[in-house]
Design a protein around this motif. Structure first.
Motif, PDB file in Angstrom:
ATOM      1  N   ALA A  90       0.828  -1.207   0.000  1.00  0.00           N
ATOM      2  CA  ALA A  90       0.000   0.000   0.000  1.00  0.00           C
ATOM      3  C   ALA A  90       0.864   1.259   0.000  1.00  0.00           C
ATOM      4  O   ALA A  90       0.525   2.260  -0.652  1.00  0.00           O
ATOM      5  N   LEU A  91       1.981   1.235   0.713  1.00  0.00           N
ATOM      6  CA  LEU A  91       2.866   2.401   0.745  1.00  0.00           C
ATOM      7  C   LEU A  91       3.482   2.664  -0.623  1.00  0.00           C
ATOM      8  O   LEU A  91       3.646   3.817  -1.034  1.00  0.00           O
ATOM      9  N   VAL A  92       3.811   1.587  -1.344  1.00  0.00           N
ATOM     10  CA  VAL A  92       4.325   1.757  -2.706  1.00  0.00           C
ATOM     11  C   VAL A  92       3.217   2.275  -3.620  1.00  0.00           C
ATOM     12  O   VAL A  92       3.442   3.141  -4.469  1.00  0.00           O
ATOM     13  N   THR A  93       2.011   1.761  -3.430  1.00  0.00           N
ATOM     14  CA  THR A  93       0.862   2.233  -4.201  1.00  0.00           C
ATOM     15  C   THR A  93       0.609   3.715  -3.939  1.00  0.00           C
ATOM     16  O   THR A  93       0.291   4.486  -4.858  1.00  0.00           O
ATOM     17  N   LYS A 122      12.773   2.493   2.046  1.00  0.00           N
ATOM     18  CA  LYS A 122      13.258   1.178   1.618  1.00  0.00           C
ATOM     19  C   LYS A 122      12.994   0.118   2.683  1.00  0.00           C
ATOM     20  O   LYS A 122      12.592  -1.010   2.376  1.00  0.00           O
ATOM     21  N   ASP A 123      13.232   0.482   3.944  1.00  0.00           N
ATOM     22  CA  ASP A 123      13.031  -0.475   5.036  1.00  0.00           C
ATOM     23  C   ASP A 123      11.560  -0.857   5.184  1.00  0.00           C
ATOM     24  O   ASP A 123      11.228  -2.031   5.354  1.00  0.00           O
ATOM     25  N   THR A 128       9.183  -0.704   3.019  1.00  0.00           N
ATOM     26  CA  THR A 128       8.549  -1.301   1.831  1.00  0.00           C
ATOM     27  C   THR A 128       9.333  -2.491   1.281  1.00  0.00           C
ATOM     28  O   THR A 128       8.974  -3.026   0.230  1.00  0.00           O
ATOM     29  N   ARG A 129      10.360  -2.932   1.979  1.00  0.00           N
ATOM     30  CA  ARG A 129      11.210  -4.028   1.474  1.00  0.00           C
ATOM     31  C   ARG A 129      10.395  -5.241   1.051  1.00  0.00           C
ATOM     32  O   ARG A 129      10.593  -5.803  -0.019  1.00  0.00           O
ATOM     33  N   ILE A 130       9.454  -5.664   1.890  1.00  0.00           N
ATOM     34  CA  ILE A 130       8.709  -6.886   1.605  1.00  0.00           C
ATOM     35  C   ILE A 130       7.682  -6.710   0.486  1.00  0.00           C
ATOM     36  O   ILE A 130       7.085  -7.696   0.045  1.00  0.00           O
ATOM     37  N   ALA A 131       7.493  -5.474   0.001  1.00  0.00           N
ATOM     38  CA  ALA A 131       6.599  -5.272  -1.139  1.00  0.00           C
ATOM     39  C   ALA A 131       7.194  -5.848  -2.423  1.00  0.00           C
ATOM     40  O   ALA A 131       6.499  -5.967  -3.431  1.00  0.00           O
ATOM     41  N   SER A 132       8.468  -6.223  -2.392  1.00  0.00           N
ATOM     42  CA  SER A 132       9.113  -6.829  -3.560  1.00  0.00           C
ATOM     43  C   SER A 132       8.920  -8.335  -3.613  1.00  0.00           C
ATOM     44  O   SER A 132       9.512  -9.004  -4.453  1.00  0.00           O
ATOM     45  N   SER A 133       8.083  -8.879  -2.735  1.00  0.00           N
ATOM     46  CA  SER A 133       7.856 -10.321  -2.687  1.00  0.00           C
ATOM     47  C   SER A 133       6.989 -10.794  -3.849  1.00  0.00           C
ATOM     48  O   SER A 133       6.357  -9.996  -4.550  1.00  0.00           O
ATOM     49  N   ASN A 134       6.920 -12.120  -4.006  1.00  0.00           N
ATOM     50  CA  ASN A 134       6.235 -12.743  -5.132  1.00  0.00           C
ATOM     51  C   ASN A 134       4.726 -12.493  -5.098  1.00  0.00           C
ATOM     52  O   ASN A 134       4.042 -12.804  -4.133  1.00  0.00           O
TER      53      ASN A 134
END
Length: 298
Positions: free
Chosen positions: A199-202, A223-224, A226-232
């Motif tokens: 949601a933060l990236v959105t 970066k810290d 939202t790091r896990i927003a790069s997951s599958n």
């Protein structure tokens, strides 16, 4: 490990399955023989080249027919269909375990189709990386991480002992809990944070004309958080579909918390905002102090 060699089948030799294979080959050597089911020739080649498996193929029967333990590591919604495919080839006494982030959905379906002489022991290693695929696998991925084993799926004590005799080589911190509590807790600790990071990236994407300027300001904090927003994406879509009740309930709780902060900001209630940050800092500091040596949930 002494005694008879263990035959392990890994279904889905990606980040988690591949890391398990690397770890067990490193720790157990010739005492374990690992077969892996991969979808593509490139994945098969990588899995064998990296040493995550002894033999990789797309042939389901070849992968599971001699397996003492089958480790299921595809996206959650693919686990039950995969079990349906492998059931005809499993030997008596085979143990199924998994890495699925949700447990009730899987067990509700598996208990209807498993024969009495094939056992399911639900598992959830609380670890991962933003990268996916076997090329991202690491032999020490599980070390020090929480690994939940659900014990209320009817498997006999001997099956648990056999499975744990293998999994303990991962160096994970094992804990047990009932299946419903697992899904509730995983929602708070893992699932909702992933939704929130996305949601933060959105939110960043919706800054319109300010987007380029915002990107220039990106630093460690963004970066810290939202790091896990790069997951599958496939994995997380499945998780949201199979633990929807708990995730929706906790997202509504989060929505209410954010609503209180919105109100405090709009009304200029500095004390309320201060108390919000102070309470969360105190809780987080306490959690880290008490839990760092026990668990490192991701």
């Amino acid at each position: 490990m002494s005694g008879k060699r263990i035959n392990l089948a890994i279904i889905g030799v990606g980040l988690i399955g591949g890391s398990l294979g690397l770890c067990l080959k490193d720790k157990m050597g010739e005492d374990i023989y690992i077969t892996g089911l991969c979808r593509t020739q490139q994945s098969m080649d990588n899995a064998m080249k990296l040493g995550a498996v002894d033999y990789a193929t797309a042939d389901i029967e070849a992968v599971v027919k001699e397996a003492d333990i089958v480790f299921l590591s595809p996206p959650v919604l693919q686990i039950v269909p995969m079990v349906e495919k492998i059931l005809p080839y499993l030997k008596k006494g085979a143990i199924l375990t998994d890495a699925g982030s949700t447990k009730q959905y899987i067990w509700q379906h598996l208990q209807k189709i498993l024969p009495e002489d094939v056992y399911y022991i639900a598992g959830h290693p609380m670890t991962g990386r933003e990268k996916s695929g076997v090329t991202a696998a690491q032999k020490d991925l599980f070390v020090g991480k929480a690994y939940v084993i659900v014990e209320d799926t009817g498997a006999p004590k001997e099956a648990h002992e056999k499975l744990m005799g293998v999994l303990r080589h991962t160096g994970a911190n094992f804990t047990t809990m009932d299946i419903a509590k697992h899904d509730r807790c995983a929602s708070v600790i893992s699932h909702v944070p992933h939704v929130t990071a996305a949601a933060l990236v959105t939110l960043l994407n919706r800054t319109g004309g300010d987007l380029d300027s915002c990107i220039k300001l990106i630093g460690g904090g963004f970066k810290d958080t939202t790091r896990i927003a790069s997951s599958n994406a496939d994995m997380w879509a499945d998780i949201c579909m199979t633990n929807s009740e708990a995730i929706a309930k906790n997202l509504k709780q989060l929505q209410a918390i954010l609503g209180d902060v919105i109100t405090a900001c709009e009304t200029g209630d500095r004390q309320a905002v201060h108390d919000y940050f102070a309470a969360s800092k105190a809780r987080r500091d306490s959690l880290l102090e008490n839990a760092t040596k026990k668990f490192d949930p991701n």
